[in-house]
Write an enzyme that holds these catalytic residues in place. Structure first.
Site, PDB file in Angstrom:
ATOM      1  N   ASP A  37       0.825  -1.211   0.000  1.00 38.58           N
ATOM      2  CA  ASP A  37       0.000   0.000   0.000  1.00 38.58           C
ATOM      3  C   ASP A  37       0.857   1.257   0.000  1.00 38.58           C
ATOM      4  OD1 ASP A  37      -2.196  -1.567  -0.034  1.00 38.58           O
ATOM      5  OD2 ASP A  37      -2.660  -1.361   2.104  1.00 38.58           O
ATOM      6  N   GLU A 113     -14.204 -27.199 -20.602  1.00 35.30           N
ATOM      7  CA  GLU A 113     -13.861 -26.165 -19.624  1.00 35.30           C
ATOM      8  C   GLU A 113     -15.016 -25.990 -18.649  1.00 35.30           C
ATOM      9  OE1 GLU A 113     -13.348 -22.621 -21.949  1.00 35.30           O
ATOM     10  OE2 GLU A 113     -12.174 -23.744 -23.412  1.00 35.30           O
ATOM     11  N   LYS A 115     -17.834 -23.931 -16.930  1.00 37.09           N
ATOM     12  CA  LYS A 115     -18.637 -22.775 -17.318  1.00 37.09           C
ATOM     13  C   LYS A 115     -18.853 -21.931 -16.064  1.00 37.09           C
ATOM     14  CE  LYS A 115     -22.660 -21.571 -20.108  1.00 37.09           C
ATOM     15  NZ  LYS A 115     -23.280 -20.544 -19.282  1.00 37.09           N
ATOM     16  N   ASP A 117     -19.981 -19.107 -13.710  1.00 38.55           N
ATOM     17  CA  ASP A 117     -21.240 -18.371 -13.738  1.00 38.55           C
ATOM     18  C   ASP A 117     -21.008 -16.924 -13.316  1.00 38.55           C
ATOM     19  OD1 ASP A 117     -23.860 -17.987 -14.161  1.00 38.55           O
ATOM     20  OD2 ASP A 117     -24.559 -19.069 -12.384  1.00 38.55           O
ATOM     21  N   TYR A 224     -11.321 -17.475 -21.397  1.00 37.41           N
ATOM     22  CA  TYR A 224     -11.671 -18.763 -21.994  1.00 37.41           C
ATOM     23  C   TYR A 224     -11.555 -18.809 -23.517  1.00 37.41           C
ATOM     24  CZ  TYR A 224     -16.228 -16.440 -22.404  1.00 37.41           C
ATOM     25  OH  TYR A 224     -17.236 -15.559 -22.685  1.00 37.41           O
ATOM     26  N   LYS A 315     -25.306 -28.055 -19.261  1.00 42.06           N
ATOM     27  CA  LYS A 315     -25.785 -27.389 -18.055  1.00 42.06           C
ATOM     28  C   LYS A 315     -26.037 -28.408 -16.954  1.00 42.06           C
ATOM     29  CE  LYS A 315     -26.499 -22.971 -19.205  1.00 42.06           C
ATOM     30  NZ  LYS A 315     -27.513 -22.072 -18.779  1.00 42.06           N
ATOM     31  N   CYS A 409     -57.864  -6.690  -8.162  1.00 43.14           N
ATOM     32  CA  CYS A 409     -56.468  -6.295  -8.318  1.00 43.14           C
ATOM     33  C   CYS A 409     -55.921  -5.805  -6.975  1.00 43.14           C
ATOM     34  CB  CYS A 409     -56.341  -5.197  -9.363  1.00 43.14           C
ATOM     35  SG  CYS A 409     -54.688  -4.488  -9.428  1.00 43.14           S
ATOM     36  N   CYS A 412     -55.197  -1.752  -7.559  1.00 44.03           N
ATOM     37  CA  CYS A 412     -56.216  -0.736  -7.822  1.00 44.03           C
ATOM     38  C   CYS A 412     -57.619  -1.171  -7.415  1.00 44.03           C
ATOM     39  CB  CYS A 412     -56.211  -0.334  -9.291  1.00 44.03           C
ATOM     40  SG  CYS A 412     -56.843  -1.625 -10.378  1.00 44.03           S
ATOM     41  N   CYS A 427     -55.593  -7.593 -14.715  1.00 42.74           N
ATOM     42  CA  CYS A 427     -56.224  -6.342 -14.338  1.00 42.74           C
ATOM     43  C   CYS A 427     -56.326  -5.561 -15.642  1.00 42.74           C
ATOM     44  CB  CYS A 427     -55.369  -5.579 -13.329  1.00 42.74           C
ATOM     45  SG  CYS A 427     -56.030  -3.943 -13.011  1.00 42.74           S
ATOM     46  N   CYS A 432     -54.520   1.377 -14.036  1.00 51.00           N
ATOM     47  CA  CYS A 432     -54.048   0.751 -12.793  1.00 51.00           C
ATOM     48  C   CYS A 432     -52.617   1.205 -12.516  1.00 51.00           C
ATOM     49  CB  CYS A 432     -54.095  -0.768 -12.909  1.00 51.00           C
ATOM     50  SG  CYS A 432     -53.322  -1.607 -11.522  1.00 51.00           S
TER      51      CYS A 432
HETATM   52  P1  AMP Z   1     -25.190 -18.563 -22.269  1.00 49.46           P
HETATM   53  O1  AMP Z   1     -25.155 -17.159 -21.673  1.00 49.46           O
HETATM   54  O2  AMP Z   1     -25.915 -19.528 -21.412  1.00 49.46           O
HETATM   55  O3  AMP Z   1     -25.586 -18.554 -23.696  1.00 49.46           O
HETATM   56  O4  AMP Z   1     -23.689 -19.078 -22.236  1.00 49.46           O
HETATM   57  C1  AMP Z   1     -22.685 -18.363 -22.840  1.00 49.46           C
HETATM   58  C2  AMP Z   1     -21.877 -17.683 -21.783  1.00 49.46           C
HETATM   59  O5  AMP Z   1     -21.193 -18.600 -20.969  1.00 49.46           O
HETATM   60  C3  AMP Z   1     -20.775 -16.851 -22.355  1.00 49.46           C
HETATM   61  O6  AMP Z   1     -21.241 -15.597 -22.772  1.00 49.46           O
HETATM   62  C4  AMP Z   1     -19.861 -16.724 -21.195  1.00 49.46           C
HETATM   63  O7  AMP Z   1     -20.237 -15.603 -20.429  1.00 49.46           O
HETATM   64  C5  AMP Z   1     -20.133 -17.933 -20.336  1.00 49.46           C
HETATM   65  N1  AMP Z   1     -18.979 -18.817 -20.126  1.00 49.46           N
HETATM   66  C6  AMP Z   1     -18.495 -19.189 -18.930  1.00 49.46           C
HETATM   67  N2  AMP Z   1     -17.448 -19.989 -19.050  1.00 49.46           N
HETATM   68  C7  AMP Z   1     -17.224 -20.152 -20.372  1.00 49.46           C
HETATM   69  C8  AMP Z   1     -16.267 -20.882 -21.143  1.00 49.46           C
HETATM   70  N3  AMP Z   1     -15.352 -21.630 -20.568  1.00 49.46           N
HETATM   71  N4  AMP Z   1     -16.349 -20.792 -22.492  1.00 49.46           N
HETATM   72  C9  AMP Z   1     -17.313 -20.051 -23.083  1.00 49.46           C
HETATM   73  N5  AMP Z   1     -18.235 -19.353 -22.414  1.00 49.46           N
HETATM   74  C10 AMP Z   1     -18.208 -19.401 -21.065  1.00 49.46           C
HETATM   75 ZN    ZN Z   2     -54.995  -2.973 -11.105  1.00 49.20          ZN
END
Ligand code: AMP
Ligand code: ZN
Length: 683
Positions: A37, A113, A115, A117, A224, A315, A409, A412, A427, A432
């Site tokens: 730092d 690879e 995936k 999230d 990736y 998936k 509703c 409203c 509604c 509304c």
């Molecule tokens: P989808 O959004 O479900 O269509 O999946 C595509 C997205 O997966 C891409 O836009 C990336 O953001 C994500 N992703 C994560 N890991 C990977 C990977 N190893 N290769 C390609 N896409 C990946």
């Molecule tokens: Zn309403």
């Protein structure tokens, strides 16, 4: 002998970069955080005093800079496509079958690879310095979030000499579970509301306007895909696996769990292995991505409009959890559809706290017989809202009674209506407040009219207080009206915020026709359909006059959309709305400019512009449109290929960079001159 500030700054930059690598890359720090730092503070002080020494790759940029007002947009070439999904072995086999049908007698090798999230980013290094980081956006155009990306510690700001001059890489930015937990702990301690999950928090973080806030959030990165230049040079191109290894060699963060798999059996084994082990990771993955390794085969397989044929996502199964339904509330949407939502006892699912789940509609609810007080199983898959999958009927107490759908509703009080052949309650009160609120929110949203300051609170106040009954009313709002709105009992919104919102409203009048069409909220017309309609019909009046048959002649527009568009324009209420929007001065015609720019010819053809700072006589948007109308190109950041930097008031780092690179700088008058064709010697 005293070192010059320049030499000292260079030394500190190198030193800090080395320590960053040791710390984040190799987890082998040589100095304490405190000493780190100190070095950082020293460099920041030098840069403060000598701003010309502040480089784009300076480690001080990691702590974030001045907030921006919004993001500039960049085009993705090639586009950032999505991935086709598979959910089980059978679907993987089908995908593989398709490959072998397209390219018979081919031996395929795959790279599997994780995936991760998070949120995808496209990163561009020019002359080995990170010059652009952009979100995926709609895949073709994304937001430039470079300052925010620079705060990601594992992302090198400069690449070693071995890197090519230009390098484009696609990556996922994400938040580690540990960083997310720490963040939520901090928020809990401060009495703030907790974030729901790492992924949404990442998405929100990447788009924060103040990069200093981003720096505090500790995002991480996994590269990736190295986007290789087209293979026409005759040279052998690296396979995907080789390119991943090369990226890692250049110091870019690549998750090292990838594996080369020969044939489908090995792919399936990899997927099964990680489905099992995903909990061990410090970050969330929602599946595996399977990619063809050989670049030649990739080229031959190509892509659909949506996704490459050479890759597929596998998936993982959605994760489930047990919890209790505390209440069932009704939610009124933009179209007046009333849907039931289960309020749950908060429960952790795949690292996420879930508090609400959708019950789709009242028919579905009745079929599952979900009741208040029930123990239920909920499921969370991908980015869909969690849903209730089943009920433990045997655990009900004697006082349990079936849930009775509302007849009025909840907002409203209007009697609800059940359209035939629809499982929904509606509604139908066009006035509304819930319906109007949602319509306004949609109208003002980012992909629509993008009106700044028009958040949930303000929309709620405007609609609740009767100031706004439809989007056209927005354009009659005055600063005084807004400034007087009470945020809390003793705080008003204030002049400044009110003036900003009114200015943003005025600016929104220039939004393109396709945005306006989208903003109207016509059922089934999303932003890409709106763009199709704008391109085909060119004006609101043209679109309003189109018959259902004419509408259906447009590619990708079917009977359902055509009917909905017709119904919208046939409504007298909507005709009145459009008339008032037109009077307010909104853009009812597709600008000839936008159409011409696609062809890219005109006196400014081949010239690249960057706009920065505040212009007096026009907005940056306007300036951009006029440049494009003359065939010029507008990009987000200054590089050696920039021809002109247009610098308005308060131009900052871009101006410095342009001066460093010797890019010609125009002030507003200079730009006017150029646009008016008064300047000789162009072309
Ligand atoms: P989808 O959004 O479900 O269509 O999946 C595509 C997205 O997966 C891409 O836009 C990336 O953001 C994500 N992703 C994560 N890991 C990977 C990977 N190893 N290769 C390609 N896409 C990946
Ligand atoms: Zn309403």
């Amino acid at each position: 002998m005293a070192e010059s500030p320049q030499d000292r700054a260079a030394f500190l930059r190198e030193e800090l970069q080395r320590h960053e690598r040791l710390y984040y890359g190799e987890a082998k720090p040589e100095i304490s955080d405190r000493d780190f730092d100190r070095l950082m503070a020293e460099l920041a002080a030098i840069e403060e005093e000598h701003p010309e020494l502040r480089t784009a790759d300076s480690p001080t940029q990691r702590v974030g800079g001045e907030p921006t007002e919004g993001f500039e947009q960049v085009e993705h070439t090639p586009p950032m496509l999505s991935l086709d999904n598979t959910y089980d072995q059978e679907e993987l086999e089908e995908w593989f079958g398709r490959l072998t049908r397209l390219l018979p007698d081919t031996g395929f090798e795959f790279i599997c690879e994780l995936k991760v999230d998070g949120v995808s980013l496209s990163l561009l290094y020019e002359d080995r310095v990170l010059t652009q980081a952009a979100t995926r956006g709609n895949g073709r155009v994304g937001d430039l979030v470079t300052a925010n990306a620079r705060t990601i510690r594992t992302l090198p700001l400069r690449l070693p000499a071995a890197a090519p001059a230009r390098l484009l890489v696609r990556a996922e930015t994400y938040m580690r579970r540990s960083a997310f937990a720490a963040l939520n702990e901090e928020r809990a301690a401060a009495g703030q509301e907790l974030y729901a999950n790492p992924r949404n928090t990442t998405a929100g973080t990447v788009r924060l306007l103040d990069s200093r806030d981003v720096a505090r959030r500790r995002l991480d990165l996994a590269c990736y895909e190295w986007v290789q230049p087209a293979g026409d040079s005759g040279e052998r191109r690296p396979s995907h696996g080789e390119s991943l290894a090369a990226l890692a060699d250049l110091g870019l963060p690549v998750n090292d769990s990838w594996r080369r798999c020969k044939g489908l059996g090995e792919v399936v084994a990899y997927c099964a292995e990680w489905q099992e082990k995903r909990g061990e990771l410090d970050f969330e993955i929602d599946g595996v991505v399977v990619k063809v390794d050989d670049p030649e085969l990739r080229d031959r397989l190509g892509a659909t409009a949506k996704a490459p044929r050479w890759a597929v996502a596998f998936k993982f199964e959605a994760e489930q959890a047990e919890t209790v339904v505390q209440a069932i509330n009704a939610q009124v949407g933009r179209t007046g559809a009333v849907t039931p939502v289960a309020e749950l006892e908060p429960v952790l699912v795949a690292g996420t706290t879930v508090k609400r789940a959708t019950l789709h509609n009242y028919e579905d609810l009745a079929r599952k017989d979900v009741r208040v007080g029930d123990a239920v199983v909920i499921e969370k898959g991908g980015d869909i809202i969690p849903k209730v999958v089943s009920v433990f009927e045997d655990r009900r107490g004697p006082e349990s009674t079936p849930f009775a759908p509302p007849t009025e509703c909840p907002v409203c009080g209007e009697k609800l209506y059940q359209p035939e052949e629809e499982a929904l309650l509606r509604c139908v009160n066009a006035a509304c407040p819930a319906v109007v609120r949602e319509a306004i929110r949609h109208f003002a949203s980012r992909n629509a009219m993008d009106i700044e300051g028009m958040g949930d609170w303000l929309v709620g106040e405007l609609v609740g207080g009767g100031l706004v009954r439809d989007p056209a009313d927005l354009y009659g709002l005055t600063v005084d009206q807004l400034a007087d709105l009470k945020k809390t009992n003793d705080a008003r919104l204030g002049e400044k915020a009110a003036a900003r919102t009114v200015a943003s409203l005025a600016e929104s009048k220039e939004r393109s026709l396709s945005r306006l069409i989208y903003a109207l909220g016509i059922r089934f017309v999303g932003d890409s359909t709106a763009a199709l309609l704008a391109r085909r019909f060119r004006t609101v009046d043209g679109l309003a006059a189109a018959s259902a048959e004419e509408l259906e002649e447009v590619d990708e527009i079917g009977a359902r959309i055509a009917e909905s568009v017709r119904a919208f324009f046939d409504s007298e209420r909507n005709q009145d709305l459009l008339r008032r929007l037109k009077e307010a001065g909104l853009e009812f015609e597709e600008e000839a400019a936008a159409a011409e720019s696609e062809d890219g010819d005109g006196p400014l053809e081949g010239k690249t512009f960057v706009l920065t700072g505040t212009l007096e006589g026009m907005t940056r948007n306007e300036a951009g449109t006029r440049i494009k109308a003359l065939g010029g190109k507008v990009t987000g950041s200054v590089s050696s290929r920039t021809d002109f930097l247009v610098a308005g008031e308060k131009a900052g780092s871009k101006l410095r960079k342009a001066e460093q690179l010797g890019v010609e700088v125009l002030d507003e008058a200079g730009l006017e001159e150029l646009l008016a064709g008064e300047r000789a010697g162009l072309g």
